[in-house]
Scaffold this motif. Structure first.
Motif: not given
Length: 317
Positions: A120-129, A275-278
């Motif tokens: 859920k934390e991985v998903l939360a860092e992604m763009k809402p789309a 997709f979030g990340g670093r």
């Protein structure tokens, strides 16, 4: 983070291509090096290597690579050191007789999504789309599957041909990727993820696994269904599957520098960062001459060739 290019599976794949591969390690260092051919002659190439935990360990690895190159008759060693500070690395490498390679063979910048947390934390860092597509695309009849059948690589090859025609780029050859599939997929070291619409494929992505990292390697989609954006939830599915298998990272591979908006990877970079990340940075690709006269002749011939190409290009315009 373990690099797929250091795994036994990748070593076996290189051997299946008829190449000689060398693996060595010592206190705080390791590398996998492949014998290759280029206009200079034989080259010893260590992809994302050597990995070294200190300057002392790096020097020991470099000595081992130099000795190995001499024993197998390599003109130079091409390295991509891991463990050196990217900012101070150029001075460190030049002081040891290395010089920048003409081009970086592996990306100098990569994009990592960490999975060692609740998804859920991985998903939360992604763009809402991206999240919304992943959660709702099934309503449009899209399903996802993973396969280790090397025959299924044809799905990806077909989509890569479409993408190449549309964007004017040259993908890796069908023969190479077919060999990748035949060597790595049955062993479970590579997985092909496919998005289907009402039973027919519309997108595909090939990923490689090491002990703790999944590398997103090749992906493409059907031109006729581009508006579905199935590649986005397909990548999220690839990430979720990696976490279920206990992997800690997904490496989305090369990205463009932030200060180069016109970089050829700019579009891919925006996609990956959604997709979030670093970001992680490497010192790049460097050459260690072993046979200095032949390496100097190779460099001179390359510069002359590049100069002629540039002159012809200006004349044509």
């Amino acid at each position: 983070m373990e690099y797929f290019l250091h795994t036994k599976a990748w070593e076996d794949f290189q051997k299946s291509l008829g190449r000689h591969v060398h693996r060595q390690s010592g206190p705080g260092w390791s590398f996998l090096a492949i014998e290759e051919k280029n206009p200079a002659g034989k080259v010893l190439y260590a992809p994302y290597g050597p990995v070294a935990g200190s300057i002392e360990a790096f020097d020991a690895a470099l000595a081992a690579l130099r000795g190995l190159a001499k024993s197998c008759g390599a003109v130079f060693v091409r390295i991509e050191p891991v463990g050196l500070d990217p900012e101070s690395a150029p001075g460190t490498l030049r002081s040891r007789g290395l010089q920048p390679a003409p081009v970086n063979q592996q990306p100098e910048l990569s994009w990592i999504v960490d999975l060692d947390r609740d998804f859920k934390e991985v998903l939360a860092e992604m763009k809402p789309a991206n999240r919304n597509l992943y959660r709702n695309i099934h309503k449009k009849g899209v399903t996802f599957r993973a396969t280790h059948d090397p025959e299924d690589i044809r799905v990806l090859l077909n989509f890569l041909h479409m993408t190449a025609r549309r964007n004017g780029f040259k993908p890796q050859s069908d023969e190479y990727l077919t060999q990748v599939a035949q060597s790595l997929m049955p062993a479970g070291a590579a997985t092909l993820f496919i998005a289907d619409l009402h039973g027919g494929p519309v997108a595909a992505a090939l990923a490689y696994d090491s002990a703790d990292t999944r590398t997103y390697a090749h992906a493409a989609m059907d031109d006729t269904h581009r508006k579905l954006s199935a590649g986005i939830p397909l990548l999220v599915t690839l990430m979720a599957d990696a976490q279920e298998k206990g992997l800690k990272h997904v490496d989305l591979w090369g990205v463009a520098p932030a200060d180069q908006p016109d970089h050829k990877w700019a579009g891919f970079t925006a996609f990956k960062k959604s997709f979030g990340g670093r970001q992680i940075a490497y010192p790049g690709t460097w050459d260690l001459p072993v046979n200095r006269p032949r390496y100097a002749a190779y460099q001179l011939a390359r510069k002359l060739r590049d100069g002629i190409k540039s002159l012809l290009k200006r004349s044509a315009s």
